[in-house]
Design an enzyme around this catalytic site. Structure first.
Site, PDB file in Angstrom:
ATOM      1  N   HIS A 157       0.829  -1.217   0.000  1.00  0.00           N
ATOM      2  CA  HIS A 157       0.000   0.000   0.000  1.00  0.00           C
ATOM      3  C   HIS A 157       0.862   1.265   0.000  1.00  0.00           C
ATOM      4  O   HIS A 157       0.435   2.303   0.501  1.00  0.00           O
ATOM      5  CB  HIS A 157      -0.943   0.043   1.200  1.00  0.00           C
ATOM      6  N   LYS A 284      15.715  21.876 -11.611  1.00  0.00           N
ATOM      7  CA  LYS A 284      15.074  20.591 -11.868  1.00  0.00           C
ATOM      8  C   LYS A 284      15.936  19.584 -12.629  1.00  0.00           C
ATOM      9  O   LYS A 284      16.665  19.921 -13.539  1.00  0.00           O
ATOM     10  CB  LYS A 284      13.775  20.807 -12.665  1.00  0.00           C
ATOM     11  N   GLU A 291       9.235   8.069 -17.051  1.00  0.00           N
ATOM     12  CA  GLU A 291       7.859   8.572 -17.206  1.00  0.00           C
ATOM     13  C   GLU A 291       7.322   8.274 -18.603  1.00  0.00           C
ATOM     14  O   GLU A 291       6.180   7.867 -18.782  1.00  0.00           O
ATOM     15  CB  GLU A 291       7.809  10.091 -16.956  1.00  0.00           C
TER      16      GLU A 291
END
Ligand code: ARG
Length: 459
Positions: A157, A284, A291
């Protein structure tokens, strides 16, 4: 559009827009090598059966070889000037050897021809994908071996659950890819069946030696029903299904790479060469590659569902709807190959942060199950032990402490039988050592698995 393969029955020219809409040459040119390979085998068989002469076969095969070389060099434009790759090759052949070229299609239809081409294409795609998956497995294995001592939290989970070895976690993916390869190889059994000889749908009137063609092309069997052979695409669907399951595995691994390389987790860093930046936020470093792989998964699933849907209502035998199988297949092949190829390289470029992972195993009560097991060894039933440890965790949460930070006195307040040896049971390293069960995360069995895995890969 150049002259049709089927012009005889027609009085009028095809509408220009219809030609363009109907044509598949814009994509099925990719089958040229398979189409020619199949034609060569068919041609040799026609000669052996005395349907054409050896001399004729020789000239046709030589010309087909030339056409293949020319196609490899892009000498034929893949535009609507041809209906499909089969017409293109036949036209090119007639250009080279004259009317003799028209004999090649004896005993054959484009329906069994295209089924053959697609089978040859899928077979090649399977073996290429298998090689790429081997590389990805090698990369995972290398990382597992290199970081064999690193301990991290295992999750359920997405909540910290129990400590595991990073190597064990990585090898979970190794096993998935092992099964993906197995699935593909299994599918190959059903791909490797020769449809040629089925002709349009009912079989050919010529005395074709189908076994000979099968053997030339390395097929294990010849199809047993001509209508089935020209009208099913389940072998394409199987490839798409295997690819979809594979993409699901890739996507999960990529999702973890994205999570692990976040500041929140801080478990891993992907090298600069495999990341990108932001046009506005100078700080960044983004995990675009995992992705994108995760994103491309949807597209492969889409191809599977699209072809399943295309096929579901088709009456036997061939229908033009089936031409739609190709773009789904080609794009899937391109997509999975690109994804597996780049991920295999990226995997080698990941650095794992052992300290940060170990630290994470020490917060979040990951040894609670082991503590319950400890109490069972001291004579409690597992349910009693579970309840007791549950209360201890609650207490510790309220105190802002971890289990190993409770004093022996505090612990004894929950179960008198707890003794000093309990602290060993709360140490993540010991938690792992207790799990040297087959398939478990114990360092002994994981190392064994790594060794065996290396042998499995033939390394
Ligand atoms: N381009 C066609 C396909 O991809 C080849 C088979 C054409 N056969 C026919 N009878 N129209 O399916």
């Amino acid at each position: 559009m150049s002259e049709k393969l089927w012009g005889g029955r027609f009085r009028e020219e095809t509408d220009v827009q219809v030609d363009a809409f109907n044509a598949s040459i814009g994509f099925d040119w990719r089958l040229f090598a398979h189409d020619i390979e199949g034609s060569m085998a068919h041609c040799r068989m026609l000669a052996k059966q005395g349907i054409i002469t050896e001399e004729e076969a020789g000239r046709i095969i030589e010309a087909l070889g030339e056409i293949r070389r020319e196609l490899e060099h892009g000498e034929y434009p893949a535009d609507e000037d041809y209906e499909d790759i089969h017409s293109l090759v036949e036209k090119a052949l007639v250009d080279k050897v004259g009317p003799l070229g028209e004999k090649l299609h004896t005993g054959r239809s484009r329906n069994d021809q295209v089924a053959l081409d697609a089978r040859l294409f899928v077979r090649e795609a399977v073996s290429h994908l298998d090689e790429l998956l081997q590389r990805l497995q090698e990369a995972l294995l290398d990382q597992a071996e290199k970081n064999v001592d690193l301990i991290m939290p295992g999750y359920t989970h997405l909540q910290r659950a129990q400590p595991v070895l990073l190597a064990h976690h990585l090898m979970a993916y190794f096993e998935m890819f092992h099964r993906d390869r197995d699935r593909l190889r299994d599918a190959l059994k059903r791909v490797n069946v020769l449809p040629l000889g089925s002709a349009a749908l009912a079989g050919s009137t010529f005395d074709l030696d189908r076994d000979m063609v099968a053997e030339e092309l390395g097929f294990e069997a010849v199809s047993r029903n001509s209508m089935d052979a020209v009208s099913d695409r389940d072998f394409v669907l199987e490839y798409l299904a295997c690819a979809s399951i594979l993409m699901m595995h890739l996507s999960r691994l990529c999702e973890e790479l994205v999570l692990w390389s976040s500041r929140e987790f801080g478990f891993a860093a992907i090298s600069d060469a495999f990341c990108t930046g932001s046009s506005i936020m100078p700080q960044k470093k983004n995990p675009d590659i995992p992705e994108l792989i995760r994103g491309k998964t949807g597209r492969v699933y889409g191809h599977l569902v699209s072809l399943l849907t295309t096929m579901k209502g088709l009456p036997l035998a061939y229908n033009k709807d089936m031409q739609e199988d190709k773009e789904a297949l080609f794009d899937t092949v391109d997509t999975v190959e690109a994804c597996v190829g780049i991920l295999a390289r990226l995997m080698g470029e990941v650095t794992f942060h052992g300290e940060r992972m170990l630290e994470a195993t020490q917060r979040g009560y990951l040894a609670a199950t082991d503590l319950a097991d400890y109490l069972v060894r001291k004579g409690m039933t597992f349910r009693q032990a579970h309840e007791t440890v549950g209360r201890m965790v609650l207490f510790a949460v309220e105190q802002g402490k971890e289990l190993h930070e409770l004093t022996l006195e505090q612990m004894k307040g929950f179960a008198r039988r707890i003794e000093k040896d309990v602290y060993e049971w709360l140490d993540p390293v010991m938690c792992l050592d207790r799990r040297n069960i087959t398939g478990g995360t114990g360092p002994g069995v994981v190392r064994e698995r790594l060794k065996k895995a290396r042998r499995e890969l033939g390394l």
